[in-house]
Design a protein around this motif. Sequence first.
Motif, PDB file in Angstrom:
ATOM      1  N   PRO A  82       5.288  -3.751  19.220  1.00  0.00           N
ATOM      2  CA  PRO A  82       6.459  -3.682  20.099  1.00  0.00           C
ATOM      3  C   PRO A  82       7.548  -2.832  19.441  1.00  0.00           C
ATOM      4  O   PRO A  82       7.663  -2.797  18.214  1.00  0.00           O
ATOM      5  CB  PRO A  82       6.913  -5.144  20.211  1.00  0.00           C
TER       6      PRO A  82
ATOM      7  N   PHE B 207       6.364  -8.852  15.738  1.00  0.00           N
ATOM      8  CA  PHE B 207       4.932  -9.107  15.921  1.00  0.00           C
ATOM      9  C   PHE B 207       4.445 -10.022  14.817  1.00  0.00           C
ATOM     10  O   PHE B 207       5.180 -10.317  13.864  1.00  0.00           O
ATOM     11  CB  PHE B 207       4.135  -7.804  15.957  1.00  0.00           C
TER      12      PHE B 207
ATOM     13  N   GLY C  80      -2.716  -9.990  21.606  1.00  0.00           N
ATOM     14  CA  GLY C  80      -1.839  -9.683  22.734  1.00  0.00           C
ATOM     15  C   GLY C  80      -1.021 -10.851  23.240  1.00  0.00           C
ATOM     16  O   GLY C  80      -0.078 -10.653  24.008  1.00  0.00           O
ATOM     17  N   ARG C  81      -1.373 -12.070  22.837  1.00  0.00           N
ATOM     18  CA  ARG C  81      -0.568 -13.214  23.267  1.00  0.00           C
ATOM     19  C   ARG C  81       0.848 -13.078  22.729  1.00  0.00           C
ATOM     20  O   ARG C  81       1.075 -12.507  21.672  1.00  0.00           O
ATOM     21  CB  ARG C  81      -1.161 -14.528  22.761  1.00  0.00           C
ATOM     22  N   GLN C  82       1.782 -13.649  23.480  1.00  0.00           N
ATOM     23  CA  GLN C  82       3.173 -13.644  23.046  1.00  0.00           C
ATOM     24  C   GLN C  82       3.638 -15.079  22.894  1.00  0.00           C
ATOM     25  O   GLN C  82       3.270 -15.949  23.692  1.00  0.00           O
ATOM     26  CB  GLN C  82       4.040 -12.889  24.041  1.00  0.00           C
ATOM     27  N   TYR C  83       4.429 -15.301  21.860  1.00  0.00           N
ATOM     28  CA  TYR C  83       4.946 -16.635  21.560  1.00  0.00           C
ATOM     29  C   TYR C  83       6.449 -16.579  21.351  1.00  0.00           C
ATOM     30  O   TYR C  83       6.954 -15.629  20.755  1.00  0.00           O
ATOM     31  CB  TYR C  83       4.312 -17.181  20.272  1.00  0.00           C
TER      32      TYR C  83
ATOM     33  N   ARG D 160      10.620 -13.621  20.322  1.00  0.00           N
ATOM     34  CA  ARG D 160       9.336 -13.500  21.003  1.00  0.00           C
ATOM     35  C   ARG D 160       8.488 -12.529  20.190  1.00  0.00           C
ATOM     36  O   ARG D 160       8.897 -11.393  19.963  1.00  0.00           O
ATOM     37  CB  ARG D 160       9.508 -12.962  22.416  1.00  0.00           C
ATOM     38  N   VAL D 161       7.315 -12.995  19.738  1.00  0.00           N
ATOM     39  CA  VAL D 161       6.428 -12.143  18.954  1.00  0.00           C
ATOM     40  C   VAL D 161       5.121 -11.911  19.696  1.00  0.00           C
ATOM     41  O   VAL D 161       4.693 -12.738  20.494  1.00  0.00           O
ATOM     42  CB  VAL D 161       6.127 -12.730  17.551  1.00  0.00           C
ATOM     43  N   LYS D 162       4.498 -10.790  19.403  1.00  0.00           N
ATOM     44  CA  LYS D 162       3.195 -10.428  19.964  1.00  0.00           C
ATOM     45  C   LYS D 162       2.169 -10.521  18.833  1.00  0.00           C
ATOM     46  O   LYS D 162       2.396 -10.018  17.732  1.00  0.00           O
ATOM     47  CB  LYS D 162       3.238  -8.996  20.505  1.00  0.00           C
TER      48      LYS D 162
ATOM     49  N   GLU E 117       3.522 -20.618  23.650  1.00  0.00           N
ATOM     50  CA  GLU E 117       2.894 -19.421  24.227  1.00  0.00           C
ATOM     51  C   GLU E 117       3.601 -19.071  25.516  1.00  0.00           C
ATOM     52  O   GLU E 117       3.912 -19.914  26.343  1.00  0.00           O
ATOM     53  CB  GLU E 117       1.406 -19.657  24.488  1.00  0.00           C
TER      54      GLU E 117
END
Length: 138
Positions: free
Chosen positions: A50, A55, A70-73, A92-94, A137
């Motif tokens: 990003p 990330f 690819g999930r974001q948390y 928010r991290v990827k 998530e």
Amino acid sequence: MTINPGDQWLLLSLFFVLFAVSHADIGTAAHYSPPYLPTACYGSDPSQFPSNNLFAAAGDGIWDNGAACGRQYLVRCISAAEPKACLFGEIRVKIVDQVASAVSPPSTGGATMVLSTTAYGAIARLSVTSIDIEFTEM
């Protein structure tokens, strides 16, 4: 005692606000520094990161045989062994990598997530090697 319908609605709403179920998980986070490429998720493609550099690499508990890619948390620091380690706010991290295959070693082993230096520094002091986190998530 009789409760009128308007008051019943208010009491029911208050009940749900006070006893809302949280869907967040609790874990630990460490940090790692560049180089970040190649990653287990996207290889050597620099566009995987990003633009804000928020990330992470997934630990065994959330890796899910690569499905985590690819999930974001949403992540926030909730505590640490050192006082005043956490900073206010959440990020928010990827997920772009797996901890076990990351090119750079984490600041400490066994973490649920290993955050990029930028991500970790946004929620905790970088001098602290490990923090307790709450994550959800997206």
